[in-house]
Design a protein around this motif. Structure first.
Motif, short mmCIF file in Angstrom:
data_model
loop_
_atom_site.label_atom_id
_atom_site.label_comp_id
_atom_site.label_asym_id
_atom_site.label_seq_id
_atom_site.Cartn_x
_atom_site.Cartn_y
_atom_site.Cartn_z
N VAL A 190 0.86 -1.18 0.00
CA VAL A 190 0.00 0.00 0.00
C VAL A 190 0.89 1.23 0.00
CG1 VAL A 190 -1.56 1.38 1.44
CG2 VAL A 190 -2.04 -1.04 1.04
N LEU A 191 0.65 2.11 -0.94
CA LEU A 191 1.47 3.31 -1.06
C LEU A 191 0.88 4.49 -0.30
CD1 LEU A 191 2.28 3.06 -4.88
CD2 LEU A 191 3.72 2.35 -2.95
N ARG A 192 -0.44 4.58 -0.31
CA ARG A 192 -1.09 5.76 0.29
C ARG A 192 -2.50 5.40 0.71
NH1 ARG A 192 -3.54 10.86 -1.90
NH2 ARG A 192 -3.70 9.80 -3.91
N ARG A 193 -3.00 6.04 1.75
CA ARG A 193 -4.38 5.83 2.21
C ARG A 193 -5.10 7.16 2.21
NH1 ARG A 193 -5.39 0.96 5.77
NH2 ARG A 193 -7.38 1.99 6.06
N ILE A 194 -6.34 7.13 1.81
CA ILE A 194 -7.22 8.30 1.94
C ILE A 194 -8.30 7.89 2.93
CG2 ILE A 194 -8.82 9.84 0.75
CD1 ILE A 194 -7.21 9.28 -1.82
N GLU A 195 -8.29 8.51 4.09
CA GLU A 195 -9.23 8.13 5.14
C GLU A 195 -10.66 8.52 4.74
OE1 GLU A 195 -8.41 6.25 7.53
OE2 GLU A 195 -6.26 6.36 7.18
N GLY A 196 -11.58 7.68 5.08
CA GLY A 196 -12.97 7.93 4.76
C GLY A 196 -13.66 8.77 5.82
N ARG A 197 -14.92 9.04 5.59
CA ARG A 197 -15.73 9.84 6.51
C ARG A 197 -16.85 8.97 7.08
NH1 ARG A 197 -20.48 12.42 6.40
NH2 ARG A 197 -20.86 11.71 4.25
N VAL A 198 -17.00 9.02 8.39
CA VAL A 198 -18.06 8.27 9.07
C VAL A 198 -19.24 9.21 9.30
CG1 VAL A 198 -18.71 6.89 11.07
CG2 VAL A 198 -16.36 6.81 10.20
N PRO A 199 -20.42 8.91 8.78
CA PRO A 199 -21.58 9.78 9.00
C PRO A 199 -22.00 9.76 10.46
CG PRO A 199 -22.26 7.73 7.98
CD PRO A 199 -20.76 7.71 8.00
N PRO A 200 -22.63 10.81 10.95
CA PRO A 200 -23.10 10.81 12.34
C PRO A 200 -24.17 9.74 12.56
CG PRO A 200 -24.01 12.69 11.14
CD PRO A 200 -22.98 12.05 10.24
N PHE A 201 -24.30 9.33 13.81
CA PHE A 201 -25.26 8.27 14.16
C PHE A 201 -26.66 8.60 13.67
CE2 PHE A 201 -28.48 6.92 17.31
CZ PHE A 201 -28.44 5.56 17.06
N GLU A 202 -27.08 9.85 13.84
CA GLU A 202 -28.44 10.23 13.49
C GLU A 202 -28.73 10.00 12.00
OE1 GLU A 202 -26.34 11.98 15.25
OE2 GLU A 202 -27.31 11.82 17.24
N ALA A 203 -27.69 10.10 11.17
CA ALA A 203 -27.90 9.95 9.73
C ALA A 203 -28.13 8.49 9.32
CB ALA A 203 -26.68 10.49 8.97
N VAL A 204 -27.72 7.55 10.15
CA VAL A 204 -27.84 6.13 9.78
C VAL A 204 -28.70 5.35 10.77
CG1 VAL A 204 -25.66 6.05 8.52
CG2 VAL A 204 -25.66 5.61 10.97
N ARG A 205 -29.30 6.05 11.74
CA ARG A 205 -30.07 5.32 12.76
C ARG A 205 -31.21 4.52 12.15
NH1 ARG A 205 -34.02 4.16 15.75
NH2 ARG A 205 -33.96 4.00 18.02
#
Length: 248
Positions: A190-205
């Motif tokens: 692995v050369l590079r990582r692009i970190e993802g975004r975790v949506p807030p709890f309310e958005a996926v409840r």
């Protein structure tokens, strides 16, 4: 011996009518027989309880609604699921990776490839700057022409074992051992990582609540089917109620 449910024979015509719906099953005939027998069991129970409807499918659905109770997932349960599965909700996570593939062929059996792969891996551990050169020389993947580069990859784009390794490695890290997949043996970096975004709890409840309710319903339904199958007088076939497409 023929197949019967509660003393009534299952006919070849019933099985033949059901068979086309199970052509993707590992054993289509077995799946069709199980489906016919389980439907007989469910309709008998609906009849015992006096459940009526316009057709058999609606009678079975009404039986499930009446007899299989599933509580709604509360906020605490949803939050626990969210915290335990943050990775599942992460969006936009990418890795930039490269590999060298040693493909198994009749002319290159696995043990020979393994010996070659381990030799190349040892060389890369000592001289990592040779990766592109050795990928062009040894890789059986089209990516070898560009030094083994796979570009940017998101979760789920590769076969599961390759995917799992990619997202365990740190930026710049070369996997310490060969990875075996159905394509062959791989040296992976692995050369590079692009970190993802975790949506807030309310958005996926809402999604989590639906998932938990569906899982609870499946468990409760499987238990209910096993109880009904255990009560029924079934001859000529051993039936596991939970294996039926009816409960999918």
């Amino acid at each position: 011996m023929g197949i019967a449910v509660n003393g009534i024979d299952v006919t070849d015509a019933e099985i033949s009518q059901e068979l086309p719906h199970h052509q993707q099953a590992a054993n289509p005939l077995k799946a069709a027989v199980h489906e016919v027998v389980l439907r007989r069991v469910l309709l008998a129970e609906a009849g015992r309880l006096g459940i009526e409807a316009d057709n058999d499918d609606d009678r079975i659905e009404a039986l499930f609604e009446r007899e299989v109770a599933v509580p709604q997932a509360d906020d605490e349960a949803c939050r626990r699921y969210y915290q335990a599965h943050l990775q599942r909700f992460t969006a936009g996570e990418l890795v930039e990776a490269r590999h060298i593939l040693f493909q198994v062929t009749p002319a290159a059996p696995l043990e020979l490839l393994r010996a070659t792969g381990e030799q190349i891996l040892a060389e890369l551990q000592a001289r990592p700057e040779r990766f592109e050169e050795l990928a062009r020389q040894y890789s059986n993947c089209p990516s070898g022409a560009v030094g083994g580069s796979l570009g940017q990859l998101a979760r789920g784009q590769c076969v599961p074992e390759f995917d799992a390794l990619l997202f365990r490695l740190r930026p710049g890290e070369l996997a310490g051992r060969l990875l075996e997949t159905r394509f062959g043996l791989h040296i992976v970096q692995v050369l590079r990582r692009i970190e993802g975004r975790v949506p807030p709890f309310e958005a996926v409840r809402g999604h989590i609540a639906d998932t938990l309710r569906r899982e609870s319903w499946q468990r409760a339904l499987h238990q209910y089917l096993h109880i009904l199958v255990g009560r029924a007088d079934i001859e000529g076939v051993a039936l596991e109620g939970a294996a039926s497409p009816l409960v999918q």
